[in-house]
Design an enzyme around this catalytic site. Structure first.
Site, PDB file in Angstrom:
ATOM      1  N   ASP A 199       0.771  -1.137  -0.613  1.00  0.00           N
ATOM      2  CA  ASP A 199       0.035   0.075  -0.310  1.00  0.00           C
ATOM      3  C   ASP A 199       0.846   1.170  -0.177  1.00  0.00           C
ATOM      4  OD1 ASP A 199      -2.009   1.895   0.557  1.00  0.00           O
ATOM      5  OD2 ASP A 199      -2.602   1.177   1.972  1.00  0.00           O
TER       6      ASP A 199
ATOM      7  N   PHE B 278       0.834   5.805 -10.921  1.00  0.00           N
ATOM      8  CA  PHE B 278      -1.193   5.675 -11.150  1.00  0.00           C
ATOM      9  C   PHE B 278      -1.553   5.838  -9.367  1.00  0.00           C
ATOM     10  CE2 PHE B 278       1.085   3.426 -14.855  1.00  0.00           C
ATOM     11  CZ  PHE B 278       0.834   4.031 -15.818  1.00  0.00           C
TER      12      PHE B 278
ATOM     13  N   SER C  92      -5.150  14.490 -14.641  1.00  0.00           N
ATOM     14  CA  SER C  92      -5.718  14.070 -15.456  1.00  0.00           C
ATOM     15  C   SER C  92      -6.579  15.429 -16.951  1.00  0.00           C
ATOM     16  CB  SER C  92      -7.055  13.845 -14.733  1.00  0.00           C
ATOM     17  OG  SER C  92      -7.992  14.162 -15.296  1.00  0.00           O
TER      18      SER C  92
ATOM     19  N   TYR D 164     -11.757  14.408  -6.102  1.00  0.00           N
ATOM     20  CA  TYR D 164     -10.935  13.618  -7.036  1.00  0.00           C
ATOM     21  C   TYR D 164     -10.069  14.787  -7.395  1.00  0.00           C
ATOM     22  CZ  TYR D 164      -8.535  11.320 -10.968  1.00  0.00           C
ATOM     23  OH  TYR D 164      -8.139  10.678 -12.094  1.00  0.00           O
TER      24      TYR D 164
ATOM     25  N   LYS E 157      -5.844  16.012  -7.375  1.00  0.00           N
ATOM     26  CA  LYS E 157      -4.944  15.908  -8.771  1.00  0.00           C
ATOM     27  C   LYS E 157      -3.801  17.124  -8.389  1.00  0.00           C
ATOM     28  CE  LYS E 157      -5.393  11.730 -10.296  1.00  0.00           C
ATOM     29  NZ  LYS E 157      -4.085  10.597 -10.093  1.00  0.00           N
TER      30      LYS E 157
ATOM     31  N   ARG F 253     -26.137  14.899 -16.732  1.00  0.00           N
ATOM     32  CA  ARG F 253     -26.026  14.119 -15.591  1.00  0.00           C
ATOM     33  C   ARG F 253     -24.885  15.417 -14.817  1.00  0.00           C
ATOM     34  NH1 ARG F 253     -20.573   9.941 -15.492  1.00  0.00           N
ATOM     35  NH2 ARG F 253     -19.506  11.499 -16.465  1.00  0.00           N
TER      36      ARG F 253
ATOM     37  N   GLY G 266     -23.105  18.044 -13.397  1.00  0.00           N
ATOM     38  CA  GLY G 266     -21.639  18.635 -13.086  1.00  0.00           C
ATOM     39  C   GLY G 266     -20.580  17.896 -14.370  1.00  0.00           C
TER      40      GLY G 266
HETATM   41  P1  NAD Z   1      -7.156   1.839 -11.594  1.00  0.00           P
HETATM   42  O1  NAD Z   1      -8.412   2.315 -10.450  1.00  0.00           O
HETATM   43  O2  NAD Z   1      -7.522   0.656 -12.664  1.00  0.00           O
HETATM   44  O3  NAD Z   1      -6.216   1.709 -10.749  1.00  0.00           O
HETATM   45  C1  NAD Z   1      -5.690   1.843 -10.583  1.00  0.00           C
HETATM   46  C2  NAD Z   1      -4.944   1.034  -9.254  1.00  0.00           C
HETATM   47  O4  NAD Z   1      -4.153   1.516  -8.040  1.00  0.00           O
HETATM   48  C3  NAD Z   1      -5.681  -0.312  -9.054  1.00  0.00           C
HETATM   49  O5  NAD Z   1      -4.936  -1.439  -9.358  1.00  0.00           O
HETATM   50  C4  NAD Z   1      -5.772   0.052  -7.071  1.00  0.00           C
HETATM   51  O6  NAD Z   1      -5.622  -1.225  -7.060  1.00  0.00           O
HETATM   52  C5  NAD Z   1      -4.379   0.883  -7.773  1.00  0.00           C
HETATM   53  N1  NAD Z   1      -4.019   1.871  -5.483  1.00  0.00           N
HETATM   54  C6  NAD Z   1      -5.050   2.442  -5.733  1.00  0.00           C
HETATM   55  N2  NAD Z   1      -4.465   3.024  -4.456  1.00  0.00           N
HETATM   56  C7  NAD Z   1      -3.364   2.206  -3.764  1.00  0.00           C
HETATM   57  C8  NAD Z   1      -2.791   2.109  -2.434  1.00  0.00           C
HETATM   58  N3  NAD Z   1      -2.685   3.220  -1.756  1.00  0.00           N
HETATM   59  N4  NAD Z   1      -1.303   1.282  -3.245  1.00  0.00           N
HETATM   60  C9  NAD Z   1      -1.235   0.741  -3.579  1.00  0.00           C
HETATM   61  N5  NAD Z   1      -2.321   0.769  -5.151  1.00  0.00           N
HETATM   62  C10 NAD Z   1      -3.169   1.495  -4.877  1.00  0.00           C
HETATM   63  O7  NAD Z   1      -7.236   3.379 -12.511  1.00  0.00           O
HETATM   64  P2  NAD Z   1      -6.586   3.660 -13.755  1.00  0.00           P
HETATM   65  O8  NAD Z   1      -7.596   4.172 -14.541  1.00  0.00           O
HETATM   66  O9  NAD Z   1      -5.068   2.988 -14.199  1.00  0.00           O
HETATM   67  O10 NAD Z   1      -6.292   5.142 -13.364  1.00  0.00           O
HETATM   68  C11 NAD Z   1      -4.863   5.215 -13.134  1.00  0.00           C
HETATM   69  C12 NAD Z   1      -4.244   6.816 -13.301  1.00  0.00           C
HETATM   70  O11 NAD Z   1      -4.211   7.642 -13.694  1.00  0.00           O
HETATM   71  C13 NAD Z   1      -5.098   6.855 -11.782  1.00  0.00           C
HETATM   72  O12 NAD Z   1      -4.129   8.115 -10.988  1.00  0.00           O
HETATM   73  C14 NAD Z   1      -6.205   8.309 -12.425  1.00  0.00           C
HETATM   74  O13 NAD Z   1      -6.263   9.065 -11.466  1.00  0.00           O
HETATM   75  C15 NAD Z   1      -4.976   8.342 -13.204  1.00  0.00           C
HETATM   76  N6  NAD Z   1      -6.528   8.982 -14.696  1.00  0.00           N
HETATM   77  C16 NAD Z   1      -7.710   8.321 -14.649  1.00  0.00           C
HETATM   78  C17 NAD Z   1      -8.289   8.352 -15.782  1.00  0.00           C
HETATM   79  C18 NAD Z   1      -9.593   7.592 -15.973  1.00  0.00           C
HETATM   80  O14 NAD Z   1     -10.143   7.445 -17.633  1.00  0.00           O
HETATM   81  N7  NAD Z   1      -9.016   5.830 -15.716  1.00  0.00           N
HETATM   82  C19 NAD Z   1      -8.322   9.577 -16.800  1.00  0.00           C
HETATM   83  C20 NAD Z   1      -7.612  10.542 -15.632  1.00  0.00           C
HETATM   84  C21 NAD Z   1      -6.746  10.275 -15.075  1.00  0.00           C
HETATM   85  C1  WQD Z   2     -17.684  10.505 -21.075  1.00  0.00           C
HETATM   86  C2  WQD Z   2     -19.399  11.277 -21.490  1.00  0.00           C
HETATM   87  C3  WQD Z   2     -21.071  11.124 -19.767  1.00  0.00           C
HETATM   88  C4  WQD Z   2     -21.688   7.597 -19.204  1.00  0.00           C
HETATM   89  C5  WQD Z   2     -13.947  11.193 -15.968  1.00  0.00           C
HETATM   90  C6  WQD Z   2     -13.844  12.009 -14.855  1.00  0.00           C
HETATM   91  C7  WQD Z   2     -12.477  12.472 -15.518  1.00  0.00           C
HETATM   92  C8  WQD Z   2     -11.484  12.085 -16.115  1.00  0.00           C
HETATM   93  C9  WQD Z   2     -11.709  11.288 -17.069  1.00  0.00           C
HETATM   94  C10 WQD Z   2     -10.483  10.600 -14.530  1.00  0.00           C
HETATM   95  C11 WQD Z   2     -19.910  12.612 -20.629  1.00  0.00           C
HETATM   96  C12 WQD Z   2     -21.400  10.211 -20.845  1.00  0.00           C
HETATM   97  C13 WQD Z   2     -21.197   8.890 -19.669  1.00  0.00           C
HETATM   98  C14 WQD Z   2     -23.577   7.386 -18.895  1.00  0.00           C
HETATM   99  C15 WQD Z   2     -23.570   8.858 -20.924  1.00  0.00           C
HETATM  100  N1  WQD Z   2     -11.079  10.858 -15.215  1.00  0.00           N
HETATM  101  N2  WQD Z   2     -22.448   9.097 -20.451  1.00  0.00           N
HETATM  102  N3  WQD Z   2     -23.784   7.727 -20.397  1.00  0.00           N
HETATM  103  O1  WQD Z   2     -17.340  12.688 -17.596  1.00  0.00           O
HETATM  104  O2  WQD Z   2     -15.211  12.858 -19.344  1.00  0.00           O
HETATM  105  O3  WQD Z   2     -14.634  12.323 -16.823  1.00  0.00           O
HETATM  106  O4  WQD Z   2     -13.671  10.320 -16.895  1.00  0.00           O
HETATM  107  O5  WQD Z   2      -9.360  11.759 -14.409  1.00  0.00           O
HETATM  108  O6  WQD Z   2     -12.271  13.535 -13.891  1.00  0.00           O
HETATM  109  O7  WQD Z   2     -14.420  12.897 -14.667  1.00  0.00           O
HETATM  110  O8  WQD Z   2     -15.598  10.479 -18.960  1.00  0.00           O
HETATM  111  O9  WQD Z   2     -16.579   8.788 -19.359  1.00  0.00           O
HETATM  112  O10 WQD Z   2     -18.274   9.232 -17.498  1.00  0.00           O
HETATM  113  O11 WQD Z   2     -18.240  10.409 -19.070  1.00  0.00           O
HETATM  114  O12 WQD Z   2     -23.842   9.742 -21.120  1.00  0.00           O
HETATM  115  O13 WQD Z   2     -23.704   5.936 -18.961  1.00  0.00           O
HETATM  116  O14 WQD Z   2     -20.203  10.169 -21.391  1.00  0.00           O
HETATM  117  O15 WQD Z   2     -22.050  12.207 -19.745  1.00  0.00           O
HETATM  118  O16 WQD Z   2     -20.088  13.261 -21.284  1.00  0.00           O
HETATM  119  P1  WQD Z   2     -15.841  12.047 -18.214  1.00  0.00           P
HETATM  120  P2  WQD Z   2     -16.870   9.565 -18.979  1.00  0.00           P
END
Ligand code: NAD
Ligand code: WQD
Length: 359
Positions: free
Chosen positions: A61, A84, A129, A156, A160, A319, A321
């Site tokens: 962790d 990540f 992000s 969240y 970031k 939705r 926000g």
């Molecule tokens: P994810 O949840 O699939 O992966 C995150 C991993 O981190 C998981 O396997 C979880 O078990 C692990 N984890 C969480 N807290 C932990 C800790 N304290 N110690 C060890 N492991 C821990 O998410 P993801 O989609 O792969 O995202 C990875 C990173 O990218 C995150 O920082 C997320 O905020 C960022 N991000 C994701 C998105 C997206 O849309 N998926 C977009 C922008 C940024």
């Molecule tokens: C995409 C579009 C919804 C579900 C999120 C996080 C952001 C970043 C990326 C981590 C939107 C629409 C969705 C559904 C729909 N993550 N939608 N029906 O909102 O761009 O961003 O992921 O950093 O911080 O907020 O992604 O995939 O939720 O939505 O119409 O059932 O799809 O309204 O326009 P979003 P999303």
């Protein structure tokens, strides 16, 4: 002889697992760390299967300094880290702010301390992000790295923004620290092997997992959240980036941080929020997107066309926000990392569907 040992935190997660594969295939020795808070143990075996060799994994962790420190004691030759590990659900963060601040911020503080404590060279790539931009003003679309950051509405998003601040302050304080903050847009799709992909728990909040689960009959229809936005078809616009393209950008970022040429004055100081950090020549920010905005309805229709599968959907209220439209100007990453997301969207959506079929 590999190119160096790279620590991946959150390595079993969606983006972490794909990045592990790409870094390893590019010649890096990867040490994966995860506590399986939001991932499954068998992802580690699956990564080994894709790579065709044993992998190095340590369960820990990152918010537990002692446990995380043991990873560094066992692997004193770590030369860089991709961080990540974090909680990532926007809605959940509003209900559980302390969980988000504790996990996302404490894990980062621990990583920076452990990477820098011996005064050794430290290189960190951070998962940021596009959420740091909020809803950009129209004149800033497509959005570049020097666009104003807007106060995030969710814990969240704030975590970031805080993380970027902490890292940029640390770059000023620690002369051996280099950091690359990568601002991801909307990662989607799965590895072509269909052995790893996104594993949402419960009802998916993100669009593409909801789309694939609906196509698979797990959900009876997709709700399209709003068709009355000020966009050509009324639905929201995002920049959907293939997770494998995104993973490859991390290889380029690590290459850049580890290369001797990095950190000279040639770096353009174009991020007003972080001028002081940028002046060090050891602080970099990149948008990772395709540069193309796609509406929800375009994605839905694209999915049906690419897979031949019918996708029942209904127009639902907006939705709360949601941002109306945001897409990246990714030219800085192309210029300075030599990276571009170029997988066609049809292939990306097919990969998501192939992955869904295995679940
Ligand atoms: P994810 O949840 O699939 O992966 C995150 C991993 O981190 C998981 O396997 C979880 O078990 C692990 N984890 C969480 N807290 C932990 C800790 N304290 N110690 C060890 N492991 C821990 O998410 P993801 O989609 O792969 O995202 C990875 C990173 O990218 C995150 O920082 C997320 O905020 C960022 N991000 C994701 C998105 C997206 O849309 N998926 C977009 C922008 C940024
Ligand atoms: C995409 C579009 C919804 C579900 C999120 C996080 C952001 C970043 C990326 C981590 C939107 C629409 C969705 C559904 C729909 N993550 N939608 N029906 O909102 O761009 O961003 O992921 O950093 O911080 O907020 O992604 O995939 O939720 O939505 O119409 O059932 O799809 O309204 O326009 P979003 P999303």
């Amino acid at each position: 002889m590999g190119k160096g040992k790279i620590l991946l935190t959150g390595a079993a997660g969606y983006i972490g697992s794909h990045t592990w594969v790409e870094l390893s295939q590019a010649g890096y020795d990867v040490v994966g760390v995860d506590n399986f808070y939001n991932s499954e143990r068998d992802v580690i075996d699956r990564i080994g299967k894709i790579l065709g060799k044993p992998v190095t994994f340590e369960e820990a962790d990152c918010s537990d300094l002692k446990a995380f420190g043991k990873v560094f004691e066992k692997h004193p030759d770590i030369v860089g880290a991709v961080h990540f590990a974090a909680c990532k659900a926007v809605g959940e963060s509003i209900d559980k702010p302390l969980l988000y601040y504790r996990n996302n911020i404490v894990s980062l503080l621990n990583l920076i301390s452990l990477m820098t404590e011996k005064g050794k060279k430290a290189n960190i790539v951070f998962s940021s992000s596009c959420t740091v931009y909020g809803q950009p003003d129209k004149e800033h679309l497509p959005i570049a790295e020097d666009a104003p950051l807007k106060r995030s509405l969710s814990p969240y998003g704030k975590s970031k923004q805080m993380a970027e601040e902490i890292l940029s302050d640390s770059v000023i304080a620690f002369p051996h620290l280099k950091v690359c903050a990568l601002r991801y847009f909307n990662p989607i799709g799965a590895h072509p092997s269909a052995l790893i992909g996104e594993l949402p728990r419960g009802v998916p909040q993100n669009l593409v997992p909801f789309v694939t689960q609906t196509a698979a009959g797990i959900r009876d229809h997709l709700n399209v959240f709003g068709n009355d936005y000020n966009t050509p078809d009324g639905s929201c616009i995002r920049d959907y980036i293939y997770v494998v393209d995104l993973a490859k950008a991390h290889v380029k970022a690590i290459d850049k941080l580890l290369s001797d040429g990095c950190g000279n004055d040639a770096q353009v100081i174009d991020e007003p929020t972080y001028v002081e950090a940028a002046k060090t020549g050891r602080w970099f920010v990149f948008n990772l997107g395709t540069g193309k905005g796609l509406s929800v309805l375009e994605l839905v229709n694209g999915f049906m066309k690419a897979t031949g599968v019918n996708l029942p959907y209904e127009i639902a209220p907006r939705r709360q926000g949601d941002i109306e439209q945001v897409w990246a100007d990714p030219r800085k990453a192309e210029r300075e990392l030599g990276w571009k997301a170029d997988t066609p969207i049809e292939d990306v959506l097919r990969s998501a569907w192939e992955w869904q079929k295995t679940l």
